[in-house]
Motif scaffolding. Structure first.
Motif, PDB file in Angstrom:
ATOM      1  N   GLU A   1      -4.514   4.663 -11.453  1.00  0.00           N
ATOM      2  CA  GLU A   1      -3.891   3.590 -10.666  1.00  0.00           C
ATOM      3  C   GLU A   1      -2.426   3.873 -10.383  1.00  0.00           C
ATOM      4  O   GLU A   1      -1.915   3.583  -9.293  1.00  0.00           O
ATOM      5  CB  GLU A   1      -4.033   2.267 -11.414  1.00  0.00           C
ATOM      6  CG  GLU A   1      -3.480   1.068 -10.667  1.00  0.00           C
ATOM      7  CD  GLU A   1      -3.621  -0.234 -11.438  1.00  0.00           C
ATOM      8  OE1 GLU A   1      -2.983  -1.226 -11.053  1.00  0.00           O
ATOM      9  OE2 GLU A   1      -4.378  -0.248 -12.430  1.00  0.00           O
ATOM     10  N   LYS A   2      -1.727   4.479 -11.350  1.00  0.00           N
ATOM     11  CA  LYS A   2      -0.300   4.763 -11.198  1.00  0.00           C
ATOM     12  C   LYS A   2      -0.025   6.232 -10.879  1.00  0.00           C
ATOM     13  O   LYS A   2       1.127   6.649 -10.871  1.00  0.00           O
ATOM     14  CB  LYS A   2       0.445   4.359 -12.474  1.00  0.00           C
ATOM     15  CG  LYS A   2       0.342   2.872 -12.789  1.00  0.00           C
ATOM     16  CD  LYS A   2       1.075   2.537 -14.071  1.00  0.00           C
ATOM     17  CE  LYS A   2       0.962   1.045 -14.394  1.00  0.00           C
ATOM     18  NZ  LYS A   2       1.651   0.702 -15.664  1.00  0.00           N
ATOM     19  N   GLY A   3      -1.090   7.004 -10.649  1.00  0.00           N
ATOM     20  CA  GLY A   3      -0.901   8.420 -10.344  1.00  0.00           C
ATOM     21  C   GLY A   3      -0.736   9.286 -11.570  1.00  0.00           C
ATOM     22  O   GLY A   3      -0.318  10.440 -11.461  1.00  0.00           O
ATOM     23  N   GLY A   4      -1.071   8.755 -12.744  1.00  0.00           N
ATOM     24  CA  GLY A   4      -0.905   9.500 -13.989  1.00  0.00           C
ATOM     25  C   GLY A   4      -1.900  10.618 -14.201  1.00  0.00           C
ATOM     26  O   GLY A   4      -1.830  11.313 -15.210  1.00  0.00           O
ATOM     27  N   GLY A   5      -2.825  10.785 -13.269  1.00  0.00           N
ATOM     28  CA  GLY A   5      -3.718  11.932 -13.315  1.00  0.00           C
ATOM     29  C   GLY A   5      -4.992  11.683 -14.096  1.00  0.00           C
ATOM     30  O   GLY A   5      -5.387  10.544 -14.371  1.00  0.00           O
ATOM     31  N   VAL A   6      -5.627  12.778 -14.481  1.00  0.00           N
ATOM     32  CA  VAL A   6      -6.939  12.691 -15.112  1.00  0.00           C
ATOM     33  C   VAL A   6      -6.869  11.990 -16.468  1.00  0.00           C
ATOM     34  O   VAL A   6      -7.828  11.321 -16.875  1.00  0.00           O
ATOM     35  CB  VAL A   6      -7.572  14.092 -15.219  1.00  0.00           C
ATOM     36  CG1 VAL A   6      -6.849  14.967 -16.229  1.00  0.00           C
ATOM     37  CG2 VAL A   6      -9.051  14.014 -15.548  1.00  0.00           C
TER      38      VAL A   6
ATOM     39  N   SER B   1       1.437   3.318  -4.038  1.00  0.00           N
ATOM     40  CA  SER B   1       0.040   3.493  -4.445  1.00  0.00           C
ATOM     41  C   SER B   1      -0.902   3.526  -3.249  1.00  0.00           C
ATOM     42  O   SER B   1      -2.039   3.988  -3.365  1.00  0.00           O
ATOM     43  CB  SER B   1      -0.375   2.378  -5.402  1.00  0.00           C
ATOM     44  OG  SER B   1      -0.229   1.107  -4.786  1.00  0.00           O
ATOM     45  N   TRP B   2      -0.441   3.070  -2.094  1.00  0.00           N
ATOM     46  CA  TRP B   2      -1.290   3.090  -0.901  1.00  0.00           C
ATOM     47  C   TRP B   2      -1.703   4.507  -0.543  1.00  0.00           C
ATOM     48  O   TRP B   2      -2.777   4.711   0.068  1.00  0.00           O
ATOM     49  CB  TRP B   2      -0.585   2.431   0.288  1.00  0.00           C
ATOM     50  CG  TRP B   2       0.643   3.139   0.793  1.00  0.00           C
ATOM     51  CD1 TRP B   2       1.934   2.855   0.498  1.00  0.00           C
ATOM     52  CD2 TRP B   2       0.680   4.250   1.714  1.00  0.00           C
ATOM     53  NE1 TRP B   2       2.801   3.718   1.157  1.00  0.00           N
ATOM     54  CE2 TRP B   2       2.048   4.579   1.911  1.00  0.00           C
ATOM     55  CE3 TRP B   2      -0.292   4.997   2.372  1.00  0.00           C
ATOM     56  CZ2 TRP B   2       2.463   5.617   2.751  1.00  0.00           C
ATOM     57  CZ3 TRP B   2       0.109   6.044   3.221  1.00  0.00           C
ATOM     58  CH2 TRP B   2       1.468   6.343   3.394  1.00  0.00           C
TER      59      TRP B   2
ATOM     60  N   LYS C   1      -5.527   5.320   0.219  1.00  0.00           N
ATOM     61  CA  LYS C   1      -5.955   5.916   1.482  1.00  0.00           C
ATOM     62  C   LYS C   1      -6.716   7.215   1.239  1.00  0.00           C
ATOM     63  O   LYS C   1      -7.731   7.497   1.894  1.00  0.00           O
ATOM     64  CB  LYS C   1      -4.742   6.166   2.378  1.00  0.00           C
ATOM     65  CG  LYS C   1      -5.116   6.731   3.747  1.00  0.00           C
ATOM     66  CD  LYS C   1      -3.877   6.983   4.600  1.00  0.00           C
ATOM     67  CE  LYS C   1      -4.265   7.582   5.934  1.00  0.00           C
ATOM     68  NZ  LYS C   1      -3.069   7.923   6.759  1.00  0.00           N
ATOM     69  N   LEU C   2      -6.232   8.009   0.295  1.00  0.00           N
ATOM     70  CA  LEU C   2      -6.886   9.274  -0.023  1.00  0.00           C
ATOM     71  C   LEU C   2      -8.320   9.036  -0.504  1.00  0.00           C
ATOM     72  O   LEU C   2      -9.248   9.770  -0.131  1.00  0.00           O
ATOM     73  CB  LEU C   2      -6.064  10.000  -1.087  1.00  0.00           C
ATOM     74  CG  LEU C   2      -6.358  11.472  -1.361  1.00  0.00           C
ATOM     75  CD1 LEU C   2      -6.350  12.293  -0.086  1.00  0.00           C
ATOM     76  CD2 LEU C   2      -5.353  12.017  -2.361  1.00  0.00           C
ATOM     77  N   LYS C   3      -8.517   8.017  -1.304  1.00  0.00           N
ATOM     78  CA  LYS C   3      -9.869   7.671  -1.759  1.00  0.00           C
ATOM     79  C   LYS C   3     -10.766   7.299  -0.580  1.00  0.00           C
ATOM     80  O   LYS C   3     -11.931   7.709  -0.509  1.00  0.00           O
ATOM     81  CB  LYS C   3      -9.817   6.508  -2.754  1.00  0.00           C
ATOM     82  CG  LYS C   3      -9.237   6.857  -4.111  1.00  0.00           C
ATOM     83  CD  LYS C   3      -9.188   5.609  -4.989  1.00  0.00           C
ATOM     84  CE  LYS C   3      -8.501   5.879  -6.312  1.00  0.00           C
ATOM     85  NZ  LYS C   3      -8.389   4.638  -7.124  1.00  0.00           N
TER      86      LYS C   3
ATOM     87  N   LEU D   1      -8.296  17.057   1.406  1.00  0.00           N
ATOM     88  CA  LEU D   1      -7.834  15.906   2.156  1.00  0.00           C
ATOM     89  C   LEU D   1      -6.454  15.473   1.687  1.00  0.00           C
ATOM     90  O   LEU D   1      -6.077  15.705   0.542  1.00  0.00           O
ATOM     91  CB  LEU D   1      -8.831  14.757   2.001  1.00  0.00           C
ATOM     92  CG  LEU D   1     -10.229  15.079   2.545  1.00  0.00           C
ATOM     93  CD1 LEU D   1     -11.263  14.136   1.977  1.00  0.00           C
ATOM     94  CD2 LEU D   1     -10.239  15.044   4.058  1.00  0.00           C
ATOM     95  N   SER D   2      -5.727  14.847   2.587  1.00  0.00           N
ATOM     96  CA  SER D   2      -4.369  14.382   2.297  1.00  0.00           C
ATOM     97  C   SER D   2      -4.227  12.949   2.768  1.00  0.00           C
ATOM     98  O   SER D   2      -4.877  12.516   3.734  1.00  0.00           O
ATOM     99  CB  SER D   2      -3.342  15.262   3.021  1.00  0.00           C
ATOM    100  OG  SER D   2      -2.048  14.688   2.979  1.00  0.00           O
ATOM    101  N   ALA D   3      -3.343  12.215   2.107  1.00  0.00           N
ATOM    102  CA  ALA D   3      -3.035  10.857   2.548  1.00  0.00           C
ATOM    103  C   ALA D   3      -2.400  10.859   3.934  1.00  0.00           C
ATOM    104  O   ALA D   3      -2.347   9.815   4.593  1.00  0.00           O
ATOM    105  CB  ALA D   3      -2.103  10.180   1.547  1.00  0.00           C
ATOM    106  N   ALA D   4      -1.927  12.011   4.369  1.00  0.00           N
ATOM    107  CA  ALA D   4      -1.335  12.116   5.703  1.00  0.00           C
ATOM    108  C   ALA D   4      -2.396  12.268   6.799  1.00  0.00           C
ATOM    109  O   ALA D   4      -2.067  12.133   7.981  1.00  0.00           O
ATOM    110  CB  ALA D   4      -0.366  13.297   5.758  1.00  0.00           C
ATOM    111  N   HIS D   5      -3.637  12.565   6.438  1.00  0.00           N
ATOM    112  CA  HIS D   5      -4.707  12.622   7.435  1.00  0.00           C
ATOM    113  C   HIS D   5      -5.026  11.222   7.949  1.00  0.00           C
ATOM    114  O   HIS D   5      -4.806  10.231   7.257  1.00  0.00           O
ATOM    115  CB  HIS D   5      -5.983  13.227   6.836  1.00  0.00           C
ATOM    116  CG  HIS D   5      -5.944  14.712   6.682  1.00  0.00           C
ATOM    117  ND1 HIS D   5      -6.084  15.344   5.468  1.00  0.00           N
ATOM    118  CD2 HIS D   5      -5.772  15.697   7.602  1.00  0.00           C
ATOM    119  CE1 HIS D   5      -6.013  16.652   5.637  1.00  0.00           C
ATOM    120  NE2 HIS D   5      -5.815  16.895   6.927  1.00  0.00           N
TER     121      HIS D   5
END
Length: 388
Positions: A214-219, A290-291, A295-297, A365-369
């Motif tokens: 949720e916070k980008g803390g990874g796996v 976090s958006w 978006k990436l998901k 994929l990227s959130a920029a796509h």
């Protein structure tokens, strides 16, 4: 003709005959979804810039300002006179972000893995690695001088049996997100096994940090694991963070050990302070926006659904790494070239990067796509799927 020259030429001919020859592309634009490569305008689906931060204006601004303050080069190794206030601040912020006591910067992810493994184990010890680990982890194990063992990919029973045969200090090493398959290591079970067998666990979360959780803390955040479960965390900064470099994070004792014993930290020039300041800016964005992960998901789910509808064989990946399994290296190269002719850049991944018979296209994929770009890729794949 010199023997070495003859051998080099023969080796190159053999590599080309197997469809395994690699070529560099010359990039004349910033990294991003739109890329100028070899003079062509392309939609980029092969970058690890998962959150679209490599060309973010705040990151660029931080880099420029820091270059004005610190100059360009760091001048020396961290332990001589190259450890700047920018480096130190980034280490403290990365440690806090990862929920660790301390973090230590390395100049590249490859150097972080080589340095960490060789500092932790040596002659008389055992390092046990997943068979699909990144090359830097494999090389770190081989160069450490420890007894080197590999277990079948994500196979807990095989890992358990291998651990039972280990001697000396035991170090389990795994990727968090596997870079060519996109799947996640079964870390909760591995962590429990490591604790039961008095082994340490090193996880390289190069492709998870910033992306998962949720916070980008990874796996580790994805699984709800902490420093007690995974004592040694390695992260890279050139992927979701969009900059350069890497770090090892863990206890105070671990980091002090790295400073004293990790040769790839001690004997190399520190990365430029401006890169550290740029990374501090990207870390702020990772935490605040976090958006980008949301978006990436959505884009990942859209691609997977579309690929299934047109009959492509994907691998079981919940990450933005979406490999299309083709098997044959020539098929992978041909499909990659056909997509290139259509203005889309997707890398063909072939042995020895992946095992024999598992060549693939590695779509990232990227959130920029945008959705329209994902749909265009799917339409082209549908049109060209006879090549697969």
């Amino acid at each position: 003709m010199n023997t070495f020259q003859t051998d080099a030429e023969n080796t190159l001919e053999a590599v080309a005959a197997q469809g395994l020859y690699r070529k560099r592309r010359i990039i004349a634009s910033p990294q991003g979804v739109h890329l100028t490569a070899d003079g062509r305008e392309l939609i980029n689906f092969c970058s690890n810039d998962y959150l679209g931060l490599a060309n973010h204006p705040d990151v660029i601004r931080a880099f420029k300002n820091a270059a004005g303050q610190y100059g360009v080069g760091s001048g020396s190794a961290h332990l001589v006179c190259g450890h700047s206030a920018a480096h130190h601040a980034l280490e403290e912020e990365l440690a806090e972000f990862c929920g660790r006591e301390r973090a230590l910067l390395f100049s590249t992810g490859y150097m972080a893995n080589l340095g960490a493994i060789s500092a932790l184990v040596g002659s008389g010890d055992t390092v046990i690695e997943d068979r699909l680990n990144h090359a830097s982890l494999i090389d770190g194990g081989l160069l450490s001088g420890a007894r080197f063992k590999r277990y079948r990919h994500a196979d807990l029973e095989h890992l358990t049996n291998t651990l039972a045969e280990a001697s000396g200090k035991k170090l389990i090493v795994t990727d968090g997100v596997f870079s060519m398959d996109g799947d996640l290591a079964p870390l909760p079970a591995i962590a429990r096994l490591a604790q039961a067998q008095d082994a340490w666990l090193l996880v390289d979360d190069a492709h998870g940090l910033g992306v998962l959780g949720e916070k980008g803390g990874g796996v580790l955040e994805h699984y709800g694991l902490d420093q007690g479960d995974v004592p040694v965390l390695v992260g890279t900064l050139g992927k979701a963070f969009g900059t350069f470099g890497a770090f090892v994070a863990g206890s105070d004792a671990l980091i002090e050990l790295m400073i004293q014993k990790a040769r790839t930290y001690i004997y190399t020039t520190a990365l430029p302070p401006a890169v550290a300041e740029a990374t501090r800016a990207s870390l702020r964005i990772v935490r605040a926006e976090s958006w980008r992960r949301d978006k990436l998901k959505r884009l990942t789910a859209r691609f997977r659904q579309g690929a299934e509808q047109i009959g492509l064989e994907l691998m079981p990946s919940p990450s933005p790494i979406q490999p299309i399994l083709l098997g044959d290296s020539r098929k992978a190269s041909a499909l990659s070239e056909a997509l290139l002719d259509a203005g889309i850049l997707v890398g063909a991944i072939r042995p020895p990067t992946v095992p024999q018979g598992s060549a693939r296209l590695r779509v990232t994929l990227s959130a920029a796509h945008e959705e329209a770009q994902v749909d265009r890729l799917l339409n082209e794949l549908d049109r060209l799927k006879s090549l697969a």
